[in-house]
Design an enzyme around this catalytic site. Structure first.
Site, PDB file in Angstrom:
ATOM      1  N   SER A  48       0.796  -1.234   0.000  1.00  0.00           N
ATOM      2  CA  SER A  48       0.000   0.000   0.000  1.00  0.00           C
ATOM      3  C   SER A  48       0.825   1.279   0.000  1.00  0.00           C
ATOM      4  CB  SER A  48      -0.943   0.022   1.206  1.00  0.00           C
ATOM      5  OG  SER A  48      -0.221   0.179   2.413  1.00  0.00           O
ATOM      6  N   LYS A  78       0.509   4.736   6.825  1.00  0.00           N
ATOM      7  CA  LYS A  78      -0.083   5.555   5.767  1.00  0.00           C
ATOM      8  C   LYS A  78       0.522   6.960   5.841  1.00  0.00           C
ATOM      9  CE  LYS A  78      -3.026   2.219   4.795  1.00  0.00           C
ATOM     10  NZ  LYS A  78      -2.863   1.383   3.586  1.00  0.00           N
TER      11      LYS A  78
END
Length: 268
Positions: free
Chosen positions: A84, A153
């Site tokens: 990701s 993230k």
């Protein structure tokens, strides 16, 4: 090094007598030694190899205590579990996270953060290790943790920000300013999913750099937490890739991406 410190301290104590001490064959320093201290010195002289083992054990214990303190208050290692955040991080990379960013200063837009998955974003759970050696090494910070769920993230919006996608040219905007996200994985688009959110105070809006392969805030807007990450969930900011060695790198905040956002927000 520990031997030299101990010897130096003993030499200073033995070398001269204090004004109140009496001169004798043993010397002031030896007269000041406790019976236990003299017995230990005799034992060390009679068992030099055992003395070295004790010295080594003391050094190991000190190192483990320091490692635990560093992991608890300063930095902590993590393993990248997915794609990701490509190409910034690759699956299997070992990264180091600074905890000072949350304990001393506030995290900013553009920071890469590791946070606890208290909202259940991850569908698969990690089983804690049953190996007592690994468990101990995890506890002191020499190995990444296996039992707790974490995500990594990038912060796109902080409390009070309005984050929207997409502009006419397909970019994400923050507080009305379209940003050029230089850190995105080549070939990725800013978002295939439209959204318009205002980040509550004390919350964060986060997205992965590999946007089409990241289950980030966009895909949890329908959850109880609205897709936002609470400030208290943040462990720290990722500042370095340390393994494998051919990917050794330093990660800084992309200030140029959000610089105009800050300027316009301050002007309002």
């Amino acid at each position: 090094m520990s031997d030299s410190v101990i010897d130096s301290a003993a030499d200073n104590q033995d070398g001269g007598s204090s004004p109140s001490s009496h001169s004798d064959d043993n010397g002031a320093g030896k007269a000041a030694r406790t019976p236990w201290g003299r017995a230990f010195d005799r034992w060390r002289s009679e068992h030099p190899q055992a003395g070295h083992v004790i010295d080594f054990a003391v050094v190991v214990v000190i190192a483990l205590v320091l490692s635990f303190i560093i992991k608890t208050f300063l930095v902590q290692p993590f393993v990248i579990p997915s794609e990701s955040m490509e190409d910034t991080f690759l699956e299997g990379d070992r990264v180091v996270v600074s905890k000072l960013s949350t304990s001393v200063s506030h995290v900013r837009r553009g920071d890469i953060i590791v946070f606890r998955d208290t909202d259940g974003w991850l569908t698969e759970s990690n089983e804690p290790t049953s190996n007592p050696v690994r468990k101990g090494l995890e506890m002191v910070g020499l190995l990444p943790e296996t039992g707790t769920q974490y995500l990594i993230k990038r912060i796109i919006g902080v409390g009070g920000d309005r984050v929207v996608c997409c502009t006419d040219d397909g970019r994400v905007s923050v507080n009305g300013t379209a940003i050029s996200e230089t850190y995105l994985k080549p070939g990725s688009i800013p978002s295939e999913k439209e959204f318009d959110v205002t980040v509550p105070q004390g919350k964060l809006w986060v997205m992965g750099d590999n946007r089409q392969h990241s289950g980030d805030s966009r895909y949890h807007m329908g959850d109880a937490g609205g897709g936002f990450v609470d400030d208290d969930q943040v462990v720290g900011t990722a500042f370095a890739t340390v393994w494998p060695l051919n990917r050794l790198s330093w990660h800084t905040n992309p200030e140029s991406v959000f610089g105009t956002v800050d300027a316009q927000s301050a002007a309002k």
